[in-house]
Enzyme design. Structure first.
Site, PDB file in Angstrom:
ATOM      1  CB  SER A  91      45.080  45.836  20.450  1.00  0.00           C
ATOM      2  OG  SER A  91      44.881  45.652  21.843  1.00  0.00           O
ATOM      3  CE1 TYR A 109      46.349  40.691  19.625  1.00  0.00           C
ATOM      4  CE2 TYR A 109      46.525  42.210  21.479  1.00  0.00           C
ATOM      5  CZ  TYR A 109      45.820  41.721  20.392  1.00  0.00           C
ATOM      6  OH  TYR A 109      44.587  42.251  20.083  1.00  0.00           O
TER       7      TYR A 109
HETATM    8  P1  NAP Z   1      37.974  36.387  17.783  1.00  0.00           P
HETATM    9  O1  NAP Z   1      36.659  36.500  18.475  1.00  0.00           O
HETATM   10  O2  NAP Z   1      38.989  35.425  18.303  1.00  0.00           O
HETATM   11  O3  NAP Z   1      37.686  36.070  16.241  1.00  0.00           O
HETATM   12  C1  NAP Z   1      38.778  35.865  15.414  1.00  0.00           C
HETATM   13  C2  NAP Z   1      38.340  35.810  13.965  1.00  0.00           C
HETATM   14  O4  NAP Z   1      39.534  35.784  13.180  1.00  0.00           O
HETATM   15  C3  NAP Z   1      37.572  34.564  13.618  1.00  0.00           C
HETATM   16  O5  NAP Z   1      36.702  34.871  12.552  1.00  0.00           O
HETATM   17  C4  NAP Z   1      38.668  33.603  13.170  1.00  0.00           C
HETATM   18  O6  NAP Z   1      38.222  32.630  12.228  1.00  0.00           O
HETATM   19  C5  NAP Z   1      39.608  34.555  12.486  1.00  0.00           C
HETATM   20  N1  NAP Z   1      40.987  34.089  12.481  1.00  0.00           N
HETATM   21  C6  NAP Z   1      41.733  33.586  13.488  1.00  0.00           C
HETATM   22  N2  NAP Z   1      42.965  33.269  13.057  1.00  0.00           N
HETATM   23  C7  NAP Z   1      42.984  33.590  11.738  1.00  0.00           C
HETATM   24  C8  NAP Z   1      43.954  33.475  10.719  1.00  0.00           C
HETATM   25  N3  NAP Z   1      45.166  32.963  10.944  1.00  0.00           N
HETATM   26  N4  NAP Z   1      43.629  33.886   9.467  1.00  0.00           N
HETATM   27  C9  NAP Z   1      42.398  34.383   9.196  1.00  0.00           C
HETATM   28  N5  NAP Z   1      41.436  34.499  10.112  1.00  0.00           N
HETATM   29  C10 NAP Z   1      41.736  34.106  11.369  1.00  0.00           C
HETATM   30  O7  NAP Z   1      38.721  37.807  17.699  1.00  0.00           O
HETATM   31  P2  NAP Z   1      38.148  39.294  18.010  1.00  0.00           P
HETATM   32  O8  NAP Z   1      38.186  39.510  19.470  1.00  0.00           O
HETATM   33  O9  NAP Z   1      36.919  39.533  17.253  1.00  0.00           O
HETATM   34  O10 NAP Z   1      39.348  40.166  17.409  1.00  0.00           O
HETATM   35  C11 NAP Z   1      39.308  40.751  16.121  1.00  0.00           C
HETATM   36  C12 NAP Z   1      40.468  41.716  16.009  1.00  0.00           C
HETATM   37  O11 NAP Z   1      40.346  42.733  17.018  1.00  0.00           O
HETATM   38  C13 NAP Z   1      41.848  41.090  16.200  1.00  0.00           C
HETATM   39  O12 NAP Z   1      42.771  41.678  15.304  1.00  0.00           O
HETATM   40  C14 NAP Z   1      42.191  41.436  17.622  1.00  0.00           C
HETATM   41  O13 NAP Z   1      43.582  41.470  17.848  1.00  0.00           O
HETATM   42  C15 NAP Z   1      41.554  42.791  17.751  1.00  0.00           C
HETATM   43  N6  NAP Z   1      41.281  43.186  19.145  1.00  0.00           N
HETATM   44  C16 NAP Z   1      40.383  42.476  19.902  1.00  0.00           C
HETATM   45  C17 NAP Z   1      40.175  42.860  21.226  1.00  0.00           C
HETATM   46  C18 NAP Z   1      39.231  42.137  22.149  1.00  0.00           C
HETATM   47  O14 NAP Z   1      39.217  42.438  23.366  1.00  0.00           O
HETATM   48  N7  NAP Z   1      38.412  41.213  21.659  1.00  0.00           N
HETATM   49  C19 NAP Z   1      40.874  43.950  21.753  1.00  0.00           C
HETATM   50  C20 NAP Z   1      41.758  44.627  20.942  1.00  0.00           C
HETATM   51  C21 NAP Z   1      41.955  44.249  19.637  1.00  0.00           C
HETATM   52  P3  NAP Z   1      37.946  31.081  12.705  1.00  0.00           P
HETATM   53  O15 NAP Z   1      36.682  31.131  13.518  1.00  0.00           O
HETATM   54  O16 NAP Z   1      37.792  30.330  11.419  1.00  0.00           O
HETATM   55  O17 NAP Z   1      39.131  30.676  13.510  1.00  0.00           O
END
Ligand code: NAP
Length: 248
Positions: A143, A157
């Protein structure tokens, strides 16, 4: 990589979902990991199958080593592993460090850091030419928080993502001569449900004015970078981390 298996942790929603669909469109057999929302995972599998792709959903909380071992066992039964996307990640509610509990910090590190390292361990065991494998790619989701530090919101985080950046560099060097490339992506503000899980559904849009491009990014824009890094077009890229952040 056609017909190779990719394991995508947290492949059921947000960036992971977009990556699963993009990888399937490029011929990967996709293992869609999910933590608890089975319906969302099944929907991704159905969407992939509707486009003649191959996918399975496997429940795996990456905070559990037993779940990770079961995830890779299921992947072995699905085909030969060619890639891992360490995508699963969590944030907590916005608070200052002085108010953080040990439980919150430990869970953050267990999911975001230890889970990613353990998944990579399992992938290297299978993909390294040193172990008789055929090589492959590991993409770690970091991130821009790793660079910004996220003061007053979630420094824990940000620290977990800083660890992921170091891990990407180090593991990349470690396995570079064994046919495995390791790369990281630092997304900026992306329109997913992760912000709601941190208690602030509007966070990405509220902060969009701080992005040089003046907009949030989409999950598909991150997925495009993920599948490029997984492809042979990125054949000389390893131990590298790509910002996909609209300049943030
Ligand atoms: P999200 O929309 O919250 O989706 C999270 C996904 O991870 C879901 O499929 C969830 O499954 C799964 N998950 C949550 N807790 C878990 C666990 N303990 N073990 C296995 N799976 C788990 O997240 P996202 O925004 O797509 O983020 C994906 C990645 O990108 C993350 O690493 C995040 O830190 C990074 N990121 C995101 C952003 C942003 O702005 N969105 C920015 C920078 C980095 P369930 O539905 O079953 O809970």
């Amino acid at each position: 990589m056609t017909d190779k298996v990719v394991v995508i942790t947290g492949g059921s929603r947000g960036i992971g979902r977009a990556a699963a669909i993009a990888a399937a469109a490029r011929g990967f057999r996709v293992v869609v990991g999910y933590a608890s929302n089975q319906a969302a995972a099944n929907e991704v599998v159905s969407a992939i199958e509707a486009s003649n792709g191959k996918a399975i959903a496997v429940k795996c909380d990456v905070g559990s080593e037993a779940d990770i071992l079961a995830l890779f066992k299921a992947a072995d039964e699905f085909g030969a592993l060619g890639a891992l996307v360490n995508n699963a990640g969590i944030v907590g509610p916005s608070i200052r460090v002085e108010d953080m509990s040990a439980e919150r910090i430990e869970r953050m590190m267990a999911v975001n850091v230890t889970g990613s390292i353990l998944c990579a361990r399992e992938a290297v065991k299978r993909m390294s030419r040193r172990n008789g494998g055929q090589g492959g790619v590991i993409v770690n989701l970091s991130s821009v928080a790793a660079k910004l530090g996220s003061p007053n919101t979630y420094v824990d985080y940000a620290a977990s993502k800083g660890a992921i950046d170091s891990f990407t560099i180090g593991l990349g060097y470690e396995v570079a001569a064994e046919g495995i490339r390791v790369a990281g992506i630092r997304p900026g503000l992306i329109d997913t449900e992760i912000h709601a899980s941190g208690g602030e559904p509007d966070r990405a849009h509220r902060l969009a004015h701080m992005v040089p491009m003046k907009r949030v990014g989409t999950a598909e824009e991150i997925a495009n970078a993920i599948v490029w890094l997984m492809s042979d077009e990125a054949s000389y890229v390893t131990s590298a981390i790509l910002d996909v952040s609209g300049g943030r």
